[in-house]
Enzyme design. Sequence first.
Site, mmCIF file in Angstrom:
data_model
loop_
_atom_site.group_PDB
_atom_site.id
_atom_site.type_symbol
_atom_site.label_atom_id
_atom_site.label_comp_id
_atom_site.label_asym_id
_atom_site.label_seq_id
_atom_site.Cartn_x
_atom_site.Cartn_y
_atom_site.Cartn_z
ATOM 1 N N SER A 26 0.825 -1.212 0.000
ATOM 2 C CA SER A 26 0.000 0.000 0.000
ATOM 3 C C SER A 26 0.859 1.261 0.000
ATOM 4 O O SER A 26 2.008 1.257 0.462
ATOM 5 C CB SER A 26 -0.900 0.019 1.232
ATOM 6 O OG SER A 26 -1.683 -1.143 1.295
HETATM 7 N N1 SAH Z 1 -0.367 -4.827 3.996
HETATM 8 C C1 SAH Z 1 0.237 -5.349 2.799
HETATM 9 C C2 SAH Z 1 -0.661 -5.061 1.605
HETATM 10 C C3 SAH Z 1 -0.949 -6.306 0.907
HETATM 11 S S1 SAH Z 1 -2.171 -6.225 -0.346
HETATM 12 C C4 SAH Z 1 1.645 -4.830 2.623
HETATM 13 O O1 SAH Z 1 2.084 -4.001 3.424
HETATM 14 O O2 SAH Z 1 2.330 -5.267 1.701
HETATM 15 C C5 SAH Z 1 -3.385 -7.316 0.323
HETATM 16 C C6 SAH Z 1 -2.971 -8.746 0.570
HETATM 17 O O3 SAH Z 1 -4.142 -9.437 1.009
HETATM 18 C C7 SAH Z 1 -2.479 -9.515 -0.662
HETATM 19 O O4 SAH Z 1 -1.195 -10.033 -0.405
HETATM 20 C C8 SAH Z 1 -3.511 -10.640 -0.841
HETATM 21 O O5 SAH Z 1 -2.963 -11.852 -1.303
HETATM 22 C C9 SAH Z 1 -4.047 -10.779 0.576
HETATM 23 N N2 SAH Z 1 -5.384 -11.409 0.659
HETATM 24 C C10 SAH Z 1 -6.433 -11.294 -0.185
HETATM 25 N N3 SAH Z 1 -7.468 -12.051 0.239
HETATM 26 C C11 SAH Z 1 -7.068 -12.644 1.393
HETATM 27 C C12 SAH Z 1 -7.691 -13.543 2.309
HETATM 28 N N4 SAH Z 1 -8.944 -13.995 2.133
HETATM 29 N N5 SAH Z 1 -6.990 -13.939 3.385
HETATM 30 C C13 SAH Z 1 -5.717 -13.517 3.608
HETATM 31 N N6 SAH Z 1 -5.069 -12.670 2.770
HETATM 32 C C14 SAH Z 1 -5.731 -12.232 1.679
#
Ligand code: SAH
Length: 198
Positions: A52
């Site tokens: 993000s």
């Molecule tokens: N906070 C993270 C942002 C990641 S983007 C950072 O600092 O990099 C959101 C993430 O949520 C992705 O990696 C995606 O694979 C994950 N995601 C999506 N659906 C999910 C679920 N049902 N359970 C766990 N993770 C999930």
Amino acid sequence: MVDNQLRRRGINNTSVLDAMLSVPRHLFVSKIYRSMSYTDNPLPIGQGQTISQPYIVALMTELLKVDVKHKVLEIGTGCGYQTAILSTLTKKVITLEVLNTLSMKAQKKLKMLGYDNVNCYCADGKNGFPKEAPYDRILVSAAPEIIPEDLIKQLAPNGCMVIPVGSLYDQFIYIITKDKNNQVHMKKSTPVRFVPLV
Ligand code: SAH
């Protein structure tokens, strides 16, 4: 980054600003994007996912009102950057990522950098993580259309959850709080665009 993107937009919690100063964002970004680590935007982290924008990480963290005594559940580990920020602010962080490759990579990175109060699991965050529940704080960084019931259940009395909700083009951060009598309250906050919670 902290002065231009965070303070200027109204992030003023000193613990959050200190956390954003102390965590080396460039070490969570892949080499090809490293020169852009501190720019004002999200960046690809592989598997179609993104780290993000710094402002959104700071905003979600500020809204969460974390303190050192809290047990925090994070959904959507991604590259582990937000996890590292939370790790510096509290006692224990449990983070769930549905994609195994990302989960393994983040786990290795967080361990290497010494964020020792974090437990990473590859799991579907919609179910939360009942084994360690309840949680004082829950931060979700992927957007469901509807707030998963299990996450509300796993929130402790006086707990707070910060979660983006909605479709890709109509999405807002919601702040869900549970009072001491387990009554749930909901507040709509800022418009955002997160990847979907699958
Ligand atoms: N906070 C993270 C942002 C990641 S983007 C950072 O600092 O990099 C959101 C993430 O949520 C992705 O990696 C995606 O694979 C994950 N995601 C999506 N659906 C999910 C679920 N049902 N359970 C766990 N993770 C999930």
